[in-house]
Design a protein around this motif. Structure first.
Motif, PDB file in Angstrom:
ATOM      1  N   THR A 128       0.839  -1.200   0.000  1.00 31.09           N
ATOM      2  CA  THR A 128       0.000   0.000   0.000  1.00 31.09           C
ATOM      3  C   THR A 128       0.872   1.248   0.000  1.00 31.09           C
ATOM      4  OG1 THR A 128      -1.577  -1.218   1.363  1.00 31.09           O
ATOM      5  CG2 THR A 128      -1.892   1.148   1.194  1.00 31.09           C
ATOM      6  N   GLU A 129       0.616   2.145  -0.928  1.00 29.91           N
ATOM      7  CA  GLU A 129       1.364   3.404  -0.967  1.00 29.91           C
ATOM      8  C   GLU A 129       0.858   4.382   0.101  1.00 29.91           C
ATOM      9  OE1 GLU A 129       2.731   4.614  -5.298  1.00 29.91           O
ATOM     10  OE2 GLU A 129       0.635   4.013  -5.323  1.00 29.91           O
ATOM     11  N   HIS A 130       1.765   5.252   0.560  1.00 32.70           N
ATOM     12  CA  HIS A 130       1.343   6.338   1.440  1.00 32.70           C
ATOM     13  C   HIS A 130       0.440   7.326   0.689  1.00 32.70           C
ATOM     14  CE1 HIS A 130       4.817   5.380   4.213  1.00 32.70           C
ATOM     15  NE2 HIS A 130       3.934   5.781   5.099  1.00 32.70           N
ATOM     16  N   ARG A 131       0.693   7.524  -0.598  1.00 35.48           N
ATOM     17  CA  ARG A 131      -0.031   8.508  -1.421  1.00 35.48           C
ATOM     18  C   ARG A 131      -0.026   9.887  -0.738  1.00 35.48           C
ATOM     19  NH1 ARG A 131      -4.393   4.725  -1.723  1.00 35.48           N
ATOM     20  NH2 ARG A 131      -5.792   6.314  -0.860  1.00 35.48           N
ATOM     21  N   TYR A 132       1.147  10.300  -0.297  1.00 33.65           N
ATOM     22  CA  TYR A 132       1.279  11.567   0.418  1.00 33.65           C
ATOM     23  C   TYR A 132       0.693  12.741  -0.368  1.00 33.65           C
ATOM     24  CZ  TYR A 132       4.833   9.530   3.574  1.00 33.65           C
ATOM     25  OH  TYR A 132       5.503   8.787   4.507  1.00 33.65           O
ATOM     26  N   LYS A 138       6.935  12.590   2.729  1.00 31.62           N
ATOM     27  CA  LYS A 138       8.112  12.121   3.467  1.00 31.62           C
ATOM     28  C   LYS A 138       8.634  10.821   2.865  1.00 31.62           C
ATOM     29  CE  LYS A 138       7.923  12.255   7.948  1.00 31.62           C
ATOM     30  NZ  LYS A 138       7.454  12.007   9.324  1.00 31.62           N
ATOM     31  N   GLU A 139       8.403  10.659   1.571  1.00 33.23           N
ATOM     32  CA  GLU A 139       8.721   9.396   0.913  1.00 33.23           C
ATOM     33  C   GLU A 139      10.195   9.028   1.026  1.00 33.23           C
ATOM     34  OE1 GLU A 139       8.352   7.930  -3.642  1.00 33.23           O
ATOM     35  OE2 GLU A 139       6.503   8.718  -2.763  1.00 33.23           O
ATOM     36  N   LEU A 140      11.077  10.014   0.924  1.00 30.32           N
ATOM     37  CA  LEU A 140      12.510   9.717   0.949  1.00 30.32           C
ATOM     38  C   LEU A 140      12.952   9.112   2.277  1.00 30.32           C
ATOM     39  CD1 LEU A 140      14.059  12.789  -0.910  1.00 30.32           C
ATOM     40  CD2 LEU A 140      13.819  10.446  -1.748  1.00 30.32           C
ATOM     41  N   LYS A 141      12.370   9.574   3.377  1.00 32.05           N
ATOM     42  CA  LYS A 141      12.811   9.102   4.691  1.00 32.05           C
ATOM     43  C   LYS A 141      11.867   8.098   5.341  1.00 32.05           C
ATOM     44  CE  LYS A 141      15.876  12.888   5.979  1.00 32.05           C
ATOM     45  NZ  LYS A 141      16.264  13.862   7.039  1.00 32.05           N
ATOM     46  N   TRP A 211      -2.082  12.048   6.256  1.00 32.53           N
ATOM     47  CA  TRP A 211      -1.058  12.547   5.336  1.00 32.53           C
ATOM     48  C   TRP A 211      -1.533  12.599   3.876  1.00 32.53           C
ATOM     49  CZ3 TRP A 211       0.212   8.077   8.363  1.00 32.53           C
ATOM     50  CH2 TRP A 211      -0.071   6.855   7.728  1.00 32.53           C
ATOM     51  N   ASN A 212      -2.759  12.130   3.586  1.00 29.31           N
ATOM     52  CA  ASN A 212      -3.207  12.187   2.184  1.00 29.31           C
ATOM     53  C   ASN A 212      -4.652  12.662   1.988  1.00 29.31           C
ATOM     54  OD1 ASN A 212      -4.900   9.866   2.609  1.00 29.31           O
ATOM     55  ND2 ASN A 212      -3.184   8.507   2.121  1.00 29.31           N
ATOM     56  N   VAL A 213      -5.432  12.853   3.066  1.00 26.26           N
ATOM     57  CA  VAL A 213      -6.849  13.197   2.891  1.00 26.26           C
ATOM     58  C   VAL A 213      -7.071  14.583   2.298  1.00 26.26           C
ATOM     59  CG1 VAL A 213      -7.865  11.666   4.607  1.00 26.26           C
ATOM     60  CG2 VAL A 213      -6.965  13.879   5.331  1.00 26.26           C
ATOM     61  N   GLN A 214      -6.041  15.412   2.262  1.00 22.51           N
ATOM     62  CA  GLN A 214      -6.176  16.745   1.675  1.00 22.51           C
ATOM     63  C   GLN A 214      -6.492  16.670   0.169  1.00 22.51           C
ATOM     64  OE1 GLN A 214      -3.429  15.626   3.323  1.00 22.51           O
ATOM     65  NE2 GLN A 214      -3.933  16.511   5.321  1.00 22.51           N
ATOM     66  N   GLN A 215      -6.283  15.507  -0.416  1.00 28.81           N
ATOM     67  CA  GLN A 215      -6.495  15.331  -1.864  1.00 28.81           C
ATOM     68  C   GLN A 215      -7.925  14.945  -2.230  1.00 28.81           C
ATOM     69  OE1 GLN A 215      -3.125  12.845  -3.545  1.00 28.81           O
ATOM     70  NE2 GLN A 215      -2.623  12.732  -1.368  1.00 28.81           N
ATOM     71  N   TYR A 216      -8.801  14.803  -1.208  1.00 31.30           N
ATOM     72  CA  TYR A 216     -10.124  14.255  -1.463  1.00 31.30           C
ATOM     73  C   TYR A 216     -11.227  15.047  -0.775  1.00 31.30           C
ATOM     74  CZ  TYR A 216      -6.796  10.454  -2.194  1.00 31.30           C
ATOM     75  OH  TYR A 216      -5.712   9.716  -2.597  1.00 31.30           O
TER      76      TYR A 216
END
Length: 331
Positions: A128-132, A138-141, A211-216
Motif C-alpha cells: 500500500t502506498e502512502h499517497r502523500y 516524506k517518501e525519501l525518509k 497525510w493524504n486526505v487533503q487530496q479528497y
C-alpha cells in the motif's frame, strides 16, 4: 474465501484493536483476525471478550529465539515494527491458511475490503502506498509504501519476500533514518523489482490517512462514506482509514496529528471514531479498572508550548481539541 488478518498491540492500543475487530465484523463476512497481544493485560481482557472471529496469541507463544535476542536493543515501538513480519509468518506457518494480511491496530474499516483482494487476483503480495499529499511528502525518509495493510499468500513468492523482510527487520529496525533504512518500511521500496507477484493497491478507498486526505472530498450517505479525488473527480467508496498519531491526554483533550484536516474530515471520520474508542474503553475498564485502553498520556507543558501553539495555529495544524466540545460542535 476467508480473509485472514493479523495485528499486534499492547494494552495502550486495546480500544483501537477492538474497534478494528468490530469494523471487520460489520463489513467483512468471511474473515478471521489473529491478534498478537503484546502484554498480559491486553491478553487477559481479549480472552474474556470471547471474540468469535479472532484468535488471541500471547507473546509467550509467539516470540522465538531470534526476536528475543534483538528485543533488548529496540524500543517498544521499534520492537513492534521488528515483529510485524514475524506475526504474518507465524500465522502462515502455524494455522494452515493460504493468505494473511497484516493491518495496523489503528486502522478502521468503513466498507468491505473485498475490492482490494479482487485487485490482487492471483498475485502473491499486496503493498500500500502512502499517497502523500505534496505538502506532507516524506517518501525519501519514511518510504513510498506504508506497512498499514500488507498481504502475503502462502506460496513461493509470498514466503520468499516475507522471510527476506523478516531477516532484514531482525538485522535493523529503528525509529530513525539511516543508510536508506527507516523502521520496517523502507525495505519495501524496491519490492516491485526485487520480488515477483507484487501488486500495489490502486483503490483510493484504502489507505486513507491524515497525510493524504487533503487530496479528497468526502460525504456520508446513510451507512457509507463516499470519496472523490480533487484532481481527477474519480469517486470511490471509503474502505479503511488509518488513525495514525491520534493521542488521548489526561486533561480530556485529544490530538489528531499535525497535518491540515478539514472540518469535513474531522466530522466524518474522527468524531465517531474517538467516541467509539471512549465507549470501548469504558467497556474494558469493567474487566480491569487499572487499564488505560486508549493509551491516555500526561499532556506536558514547557517553555516551547506557547510557541508551538502559535506556530501550529498559523499553519492550520493545531489539532488539539477538548473532547466534550468536539462532540458538541458539528460545524
Amino acid at each position: 474465501m476467508t480473509y485472514n488478518f493479523c495485528t499486534l498491540f499492547d494494552s495502550n492500543y486495546l480500544s483501537r484493536g477492538i474497534a478494528l475487530y468490530r469494523s471487520l465484523e460489520k463489513h467483512c463476512n468471511n474473515f478471521h483476525l489473529y491478534i498478537f497481544a503484546f502484554d498480559t493485560k491486553s491478553y487477559n481482557v481479549l480472552k474474556k471478550l470471547n471474540l468469535v472471529k479472532a484468535t488471541v496469541i500471547p507473546l509467550s507463544e509467539f516470540e522465538d529465539e531470534k526476536l528475543l535476542q534483538v528485543k533488548p536493543s529496540r524500543s517498544v515501538a521499534e520492537y513492534c515494527w521488528t515483529s510485524t513480519s514475524s506475526t504474518i509468518l507465524y500465522v502462515l506457518e502455524n494455522f494452515g491458511v493460504d493468505n494473511c494480511t497484516y493491518v495496523d491496530a489503528d486502522v478502521f474499516f468503513y466498507s468491505s475490503p473485498e475490492p482490494i483482494f479482487q485487485e490482487l487476483g492471483d498475485k502473491s503480495i499486496l503493498i500500500t502506498e502512502h499517497r502523500y499529499s505534496p505538502q506532507y511528502n516524506k517518501e525519501l525518509k519514511s518510504g513510498k509504501y506504508c506497512v498499514q495493510f500488507i498481504t502475503f499468500r502462502n506460496d513461493e513468492n509470498g514466503l520468499k519476500a516475507l522471510r527476506w523482510w523478516r531477516d532484514r527487520c531482525l538485522e535493523w529496525c529503528y525509529a530513525r533514518y539511516e543508510d536508506g533504512k527507516f523502521g520496517d518500511q523502507l525495505y519495501l521500496d524496491d519490492w516491485t523489482e526485487r520480488f515477483q507477484g507484487v501488486h500495489v493497491m490502486q483503490h483510493l478507498g484504502g489507505g486513507l490517512a491524515a497525510w493524504n486526505v487533503q487530496q479528497y472530498e468526502f460525504q456520508k450517505v446513510e451507512e457509507k462514506i463516499l470519496g472523490k479525488e480533487n484532481s481527477t473527480g474519480q469517486e470511490f467508496d471509503v474502505i479503511f482509514y488509518h488513525f495514525h498519531y491520534l493521542k488521548f491526554f489526561n486533561d480530556g483533550k485529544v490530538e489528531l496529528g499535525r497535518r491540515k484536516l478539514s472540518k469535513q474530515v474531522i466530522n466524518i471520520f474522527y468524531k465517531d471514531y474517538i467516541k467509539l474508542l471512549d465507549d470501548i474503553s469504558s467497556e474494558i475498564k469493567k474487566y480491569d479498572s487499572s487499564m488505560e485502553p486508549n493509551g491516555t498520556i500526561i499532556r506536558k507543558f514547557n517553555w516551547k508550548t506557547p510557541l508551538l501553539y502559535i506556530y501550529r495555529k498559523i499553519y492550520g495544524v493545531y489539532n488539539i481539541f477538548d473532547k466534550s466540545k468536539l462532540f458538541e460542535n458539528n460545524g
